[in-house]
Design an enzyme around this catalytic site. Structure first.
Site, PDB file in Angstrom:
ATOM      1  N   TYR A   1     -12.629   6.757  -6.163  1.00 10.80           N
ATOM      2  CA  TYR A   1     -12.114   5.434  -5.772  1.00 10.80           C
ATOM      3  C   TYR A   1     -13.040   4.340  -6.312  1.00 10.80           C
ATOM      4  CZ  TYR A   1      -9.605   2.053  -2.816  1.00 10.80           C
ATOM      5  OH  TYR A   1      -8.844   0.998  -2.363  1.00 10.80           O
TER       6      TYR A   1
ATOM      7  N   LYS B   1     -11.661   1.749  -9.166  1.00 15.80           N
ATOM      8  CA  LYS B   1     -11.508   0.339  -8.761  1.00 15.80           C
ATOM      9  C   LYS B   1     -12.415  -0.564  -9.590  1.00 15.80           C
ATOM     10  CE  LYS B   1      -8.185   0.768  -5.810  1.00 15.80           C
ATOM     11  NZ  LYS B   1      -6.876   0.117  -6.058  1.00 15.80           N
TER      12      LYS B   1
ATOM     13  N   SER C   1     -10.121  -3.704  -5.157  1.00 16.45           N
ATOM     14  CA  SER C   1     -10.692  -3.470  -3.830  1.00 16.45           C
ATOM     15  C   SER C   1     -12.092  -4.052  -3.866  1.00 16.45           C
ATOM     16  CB  SER C   1     -10.771  -1.958  -3.568  1.00 16.45           C
ATOM     17  OG  SER C   1     -11.612  -1.673  -2.464  1.00 16.45           O
TER      18      SER C   1
HETATM   19  N1  NAD Z   1      -6.043  -0.514   2.990  1.00 17.92           N
HETATM   20  C1  NAD Z   1      -7.241  -0.867   2.595  1.00 17.92           C
HETATM   21  O1  NAD Z   1      -8.200  -0.869   3.375  1.00 17.92           O
HETATM   22  C2  NAD Z   1      -7.455  -1.335   1.164  1.00 17.92           C
HETATM   23  C3  NAD Z   1      -8.631  -2.040   0.869  1.00 17.92           C
HETATM   24  C4  NAD Z   1      -8.845  -2.466  -0.433  1.00 17.92           C
HETATM   25  C5  NAD Z   1      -7.901  -2.219  -1.424  1.00 17.92           C
HETATM   26  N2  NAD Z   1      -6.782  -1.516  -1.109  1.00 17.92           N
HETATM   27  C6  NAD Z   1      -5.824  -1.279  -2.212  1.00 17.92           C
HETATM   28  O2  NAD Z   1      -4.599  -1.904  -1.900  1.00 17.92           O
HETATM   29  C7  NAD Z   1      -3.532  -1.220  -2.547  1.00 17.92           C
HETATM   30  C8  NAD Z   1      -2.474  -0.903  -1.516  1.00 17.92           C
HETATM   31  O3  NAD Z   1      -3.069  -0.062  -0.544  1.00 17.92           O
HETATM   32  P1  NAD Z   1      -2.507   0.076   0.936  1.00 17.92           P
HETATM   33  O4  NAD Z   1      -3.667   0.072   1.847  1.00 17.92           O
HETATM   34  O5  NAD Z   1      -1.389  -0.864   1.161  1.00 17.92           O
HETATM   35  O6  NAD Z   1      -2.003   1.579   0.838  1.00 17.92           O
HETATM   36  P2  NAD Z   1      -0.769   2.313   1.559  1.00 17.92           P
HETATM   37  O7  NAD Z   1      -1.028   3.744   1.326  1.00 17.92           O
HETATM   38  O8  NAD Z   1      -0.595   1.806   2.927  1.00 17.92           O
HETATM   39  O9  NAD Z   1       0.457   1.812   0.692  1.00 17.92           O
HETATM   40  C9  NAD Z   1       0.529   2.096  -0.644  1.00 17.92           C
HETATM   41  C10 NAD Z   1       1.991   2.127  -1.088  1.00 17.92           C
HETATM   42  O10 NAD Z   1       1.952   2.538  -2.451  1.00 17.92           O
HETATM   43  C11 NAD Z   1       2.901   3.592  -2.620  1.00 17.92           C
HETATM   44  N3  NAD Z   1       2.442   4.431  -3.720  1.00 17.92           N
HETATM   45  C12 NAD Z   1       1.482   5.407  -3.719  1.00 17.92           C
HETATM   46  N4  NAD Z   1       1.398   5.955  -4.925  1.00 17.92           N
HETATM   47  C13 NAD Z   1       2.303   5.326  -5.723  1.00 17.92           C
HETATM   48  C14 NAD Z   1       2.681   5.456  -7.075  1.00 17.92           C
HETATM   49  N5  NAD Z   1       2.128   6.382  -7.876  1.00 17.92           N
HETATM   50  N6  NAD Z   1       3.644   4.632  -7.552  1.00 17.92           N
HETATM   51  C15 NAD Z   1       4.242   3.716  -6.758  1.00 17.92           C
HETATM   52  N7  NAD Z   1       3.936   3.566  -5.470  1.00 17.92           N
HETATM   53  C16 NAD Z   1       2.969   4.353  -4.961  1.00 17.92           C
HETATM   54  C17 NAD Z   1       2.961   4.307  -1.287  1.00 17.92           C
HETATM   55  O11 NAD Z   1       4.173   5.026  -1.135  1.00 17.92           O
HETATM   56  C18 NAD Z   1       2.817   3.141  -0.308  1.00 17.92           C
HETATM   57  O12 NAD Z   1       4.073   2.576   0.024  1.00 17.92           O
HETATM   58  C19 NAD Z   1      -4.162   0.017  -3.189  1.00 17.92           C
HETATM   59  O13 NAD Z   1      -4.384  -0.232  -4.561  1.00 17.92           O
HETATM   60  C20 NAD Z   1      -5.469   0.168  -2.453  1.00 17.92           C
HETATM   61  O14 NAD Z   1      -6.441   0.837  -3.219  1.00 17.92           O
HETATM   62  C21 NAD Z   1      -6.528  -1.086   0.157  1.00 17.92           C
END
Ligand code: NAD
Length: 271
Positions: A154, A158, A141
């Site tokens: 977080y 990260k 992230s």
């Molecule tokens: N959305 C944002 O703004 C953002 C920004 C920067 C980084 N991220 C990172 O991107 C990645 C994906 O995030 P997102 O926004 O798509 O989140 P999200 O919550 O929309 O999707 C995450 C998916 O991961 C699954 N999940 C959760 N825990 C799990 C586990 N223990 N094992 C397997 N699957 C699991 C959930 O069921 C979901 O389908 C994460 O690592 C998050 O930290 C997100």
């Protein structure tokens, strides 16, 4: 790396950014995409869509933070489709709060946000090293390069992911292992959608925009093609990171200002 003809695995592939990656890899002509998610139904739903689009696909219920699940995921993928070309350690979670967050929540954050990446690398590296090639994509992230206002667990986990990805790139790069680290700001997903959960929604999201998962996935496909270590869907993050490194005290002062503005916006949500 070109995705065409490749075997890719994506954890957290049942929704959000991971789902976007699965769909983009399929559209790029990947030979097989394995969708791994703790929500098994979501994984199967995405895999069914990919199969309907003509990509070999498998949806599996996997807890990315449980090593036995990752070992089984790798075994089932290799049995079904052969060696894994690209493993995307993407699943991640967030908890809001500072050092008062209870230990069990910190431990869950470490397991899902950090150990899941260790388990993935531990499971696929021996085969990749033996073949002299392989690609690891780590979803960190922008918080891993900067900070996450409102969430110490977080921010810390990260940063750990970025550190691990750098270490893997340095240690195994000369042996043919490619590593990329995905560091977006706000993305419109279940995690990024909620105003408080996004944490920085009133600041960076407003300033730099909220991307759709498919937009992030497009940037990832380009980054993988260029074999670039840092993949920054919000290019501004490169400037912020330089500012942080260039004058840490000035950067901290700016972040405190941003935090104060965020707290004020939370107190009066209509402004
Ligand atoms: N959305 C944002 O703004 C953002 C920004 C920067 C980084 N991220 C990172 O991107 C990645 C994906 O995030 P997102 O926004 O798509 O989140 P999200 O919550 O929309 O999707 C995450 C998916 O991961 C699954 N999940 C959760 N825990 C799990 C586990 N223990 N094992 C397997 N699957 C699991 C959930 O069921 C979901 O389908 C994460 O690592 C998050 O930290 C997100």
């Amino acid at each position: 790396m070109e995705l065409a003809g490749r075997v890719a695995v994506v954890t957290g592939g049942g929704g959000g950014i991971g789902e976007g990656l699965c769909r983009a890899f399929s559209a790029e002509g990947a030979r097989a995409v394995v969708v791994a998610d703790i929500d098994g139904d979501a994984a199967e739903r995405v895999a069914a869509d990919l199969a309907a689009a003509g990509t070999k696909a498998l949806g599996l219920r996997v807890d990315a933070g449980a090593e036995a699940d990752i070992v089984e995921l790798v075994r089932r993928t290799e049995d079904g489709f052969g060696p894994i070309d690209l493993f995307c350690a993407n699943a991640g979670i967030i908890v809001i709060g500072g050092v008062e967050v209870p230990d069990d929540a910190w431990e869950r954050m470490w397991r899902v946000n950090v150990q899941s990446h260790v388990y993935a690398a531990r499971a696929v590296l021996p085969g990749m090293l033996a073949r002299g090639e392989g690609y690891l994509l780590h979803t960190a992230s922008a918080a891993g390069l900067l900070t996450q206002l409102g969430s110490a667990p977080y921010s810390v986990t990260k940063h750990a992911v970025v550190g691990l990805a750098e270490w893997l790139a340095i240690t195994h790069g000369d042996a043919g292992i490619r590593v990329s680290c995905l560091c977006p700001q706000a993305v419109q997903t279940a995690m990024g959608g909620g105003r408080r959960v996004a944490g920085d929604a009133v600041s960076t999201a407003r300033r730099d925009g909220v991307l759709l998962p498919e937009e992030v996935a497009r940037v990832v496909v380009e980054g993988l093609r260029d074999e670039r270590f840092l993949i920054l869907p919000h290019p501004e993050v490169a400037t912020y990171e330089q500012r942080r490194a260039g004058d840490r005290d000035r950067w901290l002062k700016g972040m405190r200002r941003m935090q104060a503005a965020m707290m004020a916006a939370w107190r009066s949500p209509t402004t």
